[in-house]
Each structure stands twice: as C-alpha cells, then as structure tokens.
Design a protein around this motif. Structure first.
Motif, PDB file in Angstrom:
ATOM      1  N   PRO A 268       0.479  -1.431   0.085  1.00 49.18           N
ATOM      2  CA  PRO A 268      -0.350   0.201   0.013  1.00 49.18           C
ATOM      3  C   PRO A 268       0.555   1.187  -0.200  1.00 49.18           C
ATOM      4  O   PRO A 268       0.311   2.139  -0.657  1.00 49.18           O
ATOM      5  N   ALA A 269       1.627   1.191   0.634  1.00 47.14           N
ATOM      6  CA  ALA A 269       3.007   2.162   0.846  1.00 47.14           C
ATOM      7  C   ALA A 269       3.346   2.354  -0.658  1.00 47.14           C
ATOM      8  O   ALA A 269       3.461   3.818  -1.107  1.00 47.14           O
ATOM      9  N   LEU A 271       2.246   1.625  -3.476  1.00 43.52           N
ATOM     10  CA  LEU A 271       1.427   2.160  -4.656  1.00 43.52           C
ATOM     11  C   LEU A 271       1.095   4.442  -3.926  1.00 43.52           C
ATOM     12  O   LEU A 271       1.103   4.725  -5.606  1.00 43.52           O
ATOM     13  N   THR A 272       0.920   3.703  -3.257  1.00 46.77           N
ATOM     14  CA  THR A 272       0.603   5.492  -2.525  1.00 46.77           C
ATOM     15  C   THR A 272       2.194   6.535  -3.509  1.00 46.77           C
ATOM     16  O   THR A 272       1.393   7.468  -3.192  1.00 46.77           O
ATOM     17  N   TRP A 273       3.180   6.140  -3.194  1.00 48.67           N
ATOM     18  CA  TRP A 273       4.305   6.485  -3.239  1.00 48.67           C
ATOM     19  C   TRP A 273       4.714   7.285  -5.010  1.00 48.67           C
ATOM     20  O   TRP A 273       4.564   7.770  -5.398  1.00 48.67           O
ATOM     21  N   ARG A 275       1.802   7.227  -6.760  1.00 50.48           N
ATOM     22  CA  ARG A 275       0.237   7.382  -7.322  1.00 50.48           C
ATOM     23  C   ARG A 275       1.159   9.206  -6.418  1.00 50.48           C
ATOM     24  O   ARG A 275       0.575  10.204  -7.909  1.00 50.48           O
ATOM     25  N   GLU A 276       2.223   9.216  -5.334  1.00 50.17           N
ATOM     26  CA  GLU A 276       2.371  10.597  -5.878  1.00 50.17           C
ATOM     27  C   GLU A 276       2.918  11.421  -6.312  1.00 50.17           C
ATOM     28  O   GLU A 276       3.579  12.060  -7.120  1.00 50.17           O
ATOM     29  N   HIS A 277       4.652  10.366  -7.363  1.00 55.82           N
ATOM     30  CA  HIS A 277       4.911  11.013  -7.200  1.00 55.82           C
ATOM     31  C   HIS A 277       5.835  10.624  -8.472  1.00 55.82           C
ATOM     32  O   HIS A 277       6.340  11.034  -9.641  1.00 55.82           O
TER      33      HIS A 277
END
Length: 428
Positions: A268-269, A271-273, A275-277
C-alpha cells in the motif's frame, strides 16, 4: 567468429525476439499434439485481416505530423474480434500480429466468445499533450472505422492507453454512426458504460492464477517470496492482491528500475508513493536496482507484468524462481521457455494467466448490450469462476499430454477454435 557466423547469430537472436515467430512455434507444437490438418493450421495461424493506416495530426505548434497505425484482426470465428490498442514508439506489425493471435487463444482458453485483434500506433505518448493525444486517437479511430463495431471488433486499453482513450474512441465511433454505442469499446469510464472490477481484472486474474498454480506445487502463499515486474494496472494491482493474500512481495519495478526489500515490501505504501510521485525513484525502505536485475532475484514466484521478451536465452539461466506466472503478453521467449521446462520450472503462460482482463471486458460488453449492470461482487465472483475453470481445463490437458502449461493452454485454445472452424466450414 567469422562474418557469416556473426550474421547467422544475429539473425537467430532477431528470430528469438520476434513475437509472431514465437507464437507460431508454440502453435505448431500444440497443433502436432492435436493432429491438426495442414489446411486448418494454415487458416488458424494467419491473421484474417491487417490494416495499416497513416494518421495525420495537427500538433499544438500548428505543424502536421503523420503517425503510423495498425489494426490486426487475427480471427473472428467464435465472435467479434477483441483486443487492446497500444501507443508506443517501438510498435511494429509483427508485434501487433502476435498480440492479435495471443488474443484469439486467450479468449478461447477462458471460453469467452470473442476472436482476437490488436491495434497500435507508433508514437511516444509522453511527448504529446493531452490535446494532441485526443486528436491522434480520434483520427486513428476514424481511419479504422470500417472494421470496428460491437459485432465486429471491440478495442480495449493496452500499453499507454486508458479509459480516457476508450472514451474518445467511443465518442468518435458514436458520432459517425449517429447513436451512442457504448459496446464499441471496453475498459471505459463507469459513467460511459464501463464495468465495476474492470480496472483490477487483469491483476486479479493473475492473483487467482498464482493461487491455483501454488496448489499444484504444494506451496502456500505465506511461504512464498514473490517478485513482480511492473507496477501498473497489472503489476501494481497484482502485487497488492498478492500482498493481501499473504505472499511476501520482495520486489516491484517500473520504468525507472526496481525496488527490493528482502523482508517484504509495504505494498500500500509503495502504490501510494507511485501515485504521488509518478515513479518508484527515491522510494525509502528499499534498495534500488535495475529493472531487469529483479528477474534474477532469489524468489519462489516471478510475475513478469511489463512487456514482451523479458526472460530470454541471455538471462534465463540466472532466473531462480520455481514458478513463473506471466502477467504480461509474451514475456518469455520460446528459447527461454525450453530451458525453463528442462529445469522443471512451472510457467503459467500469458494466454491463461492474464486473461482476467479480457474476461471482464466480455462482462462489460455483455452489460452494455443488456443495458443492465452488475455489482463488483458479481463481476469478481464470475471472474473467479472463469479463471479457476480455465486453469483446471489446462491442467488436465497438461497431464493428459505430458506437456508444459503453455503448450496445454495452446492445445485447449486451438482445439476450441478449430472445432468452430470445422463446424462452420468454408463458403464455396
């Protein structure tokens, strides 16, 4: 090495990386097992239709550029041709031919009543603005309009295309036929007749296939170290679903390279990274290595979800996985396949492992035709049934003929298409 030997070696390598030749080689092996007649082989191996178009586009600068586009319909004996459209600078006709053929076998192996097609435009979409991409997509759609239709050929997203691309195609087609035709494409936005569960479908199908394959090997997810190549809709979603099922995913990659954490990545961390970067670069809590190096990591399960020709005669001896589940189309060359089989590595082929996408595309097409839409639970349940049934069909054929999972998949697929061909016959 003499000049003649060098030329021969280079030609051999080119043949290994030609996806259409790889498809044809596997087709022939399966056809031999089936005892398929020469005439039927010739019909089923060759594409039914190939269209090459020039696509003039007015760029933001006012300059006109002309792009080359392809649409290949390999076979439509079992139903409308079905297959994605990719935008990439290295798209070529043999690649599109191979991908169209793989779509025929993929639809057949999961028993979806579609034939196979594929499309592509030679372009680097990262160099184009949104407006230029829209004009390119609409002009390409117009150029291939004559062979498209809900009962003829139904495109879908592929490499560097997405639901917005499909919305443009649907709108362009609808304007030409003077009615809103949602069933002309799949992979659309929900508000335009898309299906719940479609975005995750290929990755979910990969996860289901991994689970079924582990059972045949007597392995359990919680004891399985997995490496996933790719981080998009297939690799990223597939890795996340594997993580949720208890697998220890130690590596994932994107165009910038791969990240590795031997204790297991926090998916999860990760894929969040992304999406953000927009990239895995500089992701903390992991080591960074070259993307292709991840294929050689010490793991139990390798899931290549990037592109063709990743596991080849050059690196196959360094691949350590016991199980390979192909999320991408054609990631393993025929030469590498033989070496893996000799070593006893179980390879679940692309035409089975990544068929979740086309299965839910079929569900979307059915829902559009009905004008009645299903819940995500129903979509996922029916996908599970289709993937498990297909895996079991292939596994039975593998044991019956004593062949690899790949050849067994081809046998299942070709036999179904050949049966329809023989029943329909040739118009005299």
């Amino acid at each position: 090495m003499s000049t003649g030997s060098a030329v021969a070696s280079q030609a051999s390598q080119q043949d290994e990386f030609n996806p259409f030749l790889a498809m044809a080689e596997r087709f022939d092996v399966a056809a031999d097992h089936l005892g398929l007649e020469p005439g039927v082989r010739e019909v089923l191996r060759a594409p039914d239709r190939e269209l090459i178009v020039s696509i003039p586009v007015v760029m933001d600068s006012g300059q006109v550029r002309v792009f080359k586009g392809y649409r290949v319909q390999h076979n439509y004996l079992r139903g409308p041709a079905k297959g994605g459209i990719r935008f990439a600078p290295d798209v070529h006709l043999d690649e599109v031919r191979a991908l169209a053929a793989w779509m025929t076998w993929k639809c057949s192996v999961v028993n979806v009543p579609f034939g196979g097609a594929k499309g592509g435009v030679v372009v680097n979409p990262r160099e184009l603005s949104m407006g230029e991409l829209e004009r390119l997509t609409r002009r390409y759609t117009t150029a291939i309009m004559d062979i498209l239709g809900p009962d003829r050929d139904v495109p879908a997203p592929d490499m560097n295309t997405n639901e917005q691309t499909m919305a443009w195609i649907m709108d362009t087609y609808s304007m030409h036929v003077r009615r809103s035709t949602t069933a002309i494409v799949t992979g659309k936005p929900l508000s335009l007749g898309g299906s719940l569960g479609r975005t995750e479908a290929t990755g979910r199908g990969v996860m289901i296939t991994c689970r079924e394959a582990l059972r045949t090997l007597g392995m359990r997810p919680e004891n399985t170290r997995a490496v996933v190549q790719g981080s998009g809709n297939v690799g990223g979603i597939g890795a996340l679903l594997l993580h949720r099922e208890g697998y220890k995913v130690i590596s994932i990659s994107d165009i910038s390279g791969a990240i590795v954490n031997d204790k297991g990545l926090d998916l999860p961390a990760v894929l969040t990274w992304i999406r953000e970067h927009g990239t895995l670069e500089k992701f903390p809590e992991a080591d960074h290595i070259e993307g292709t190096a991840a294929l050689e990591l010490d793991c139990d399960l390798l899931v290549p979800c990037a592109t063709e020709n990743q596991i080849t005669s050059r690196n196959v001896d360094d691949v350590k996985a016991k199980l390979i589940v192909e999320g991408a189309n054609g990631p393993t060359t025929a030469a590498a396949d033989k070496r893996l089989e000799e070593r006893g590595v179980l390879v679940v082929p692309d035409i089975l492992a990544n068929a979740g996408g086309v299965t839910v595309s079929y569900f979307e097409w059915v829902q559009d035709r009905m004008g009645y839409f299903w819940t995500e639970e129903i979509v996922n349940s029916r996908l599970e049934q289709a993937m498990v049934s297909a895996f079991n069909d292939v596994d039975r054929v593998r044991r019956r003929y004593d062949v690899s999972m790949r050849i067994a998949s081809y046998i299942v697929a070709i036999e179904r298409v050949a049966e329809v061909y023989k029943l329909r016959g040739i118009l005299g």
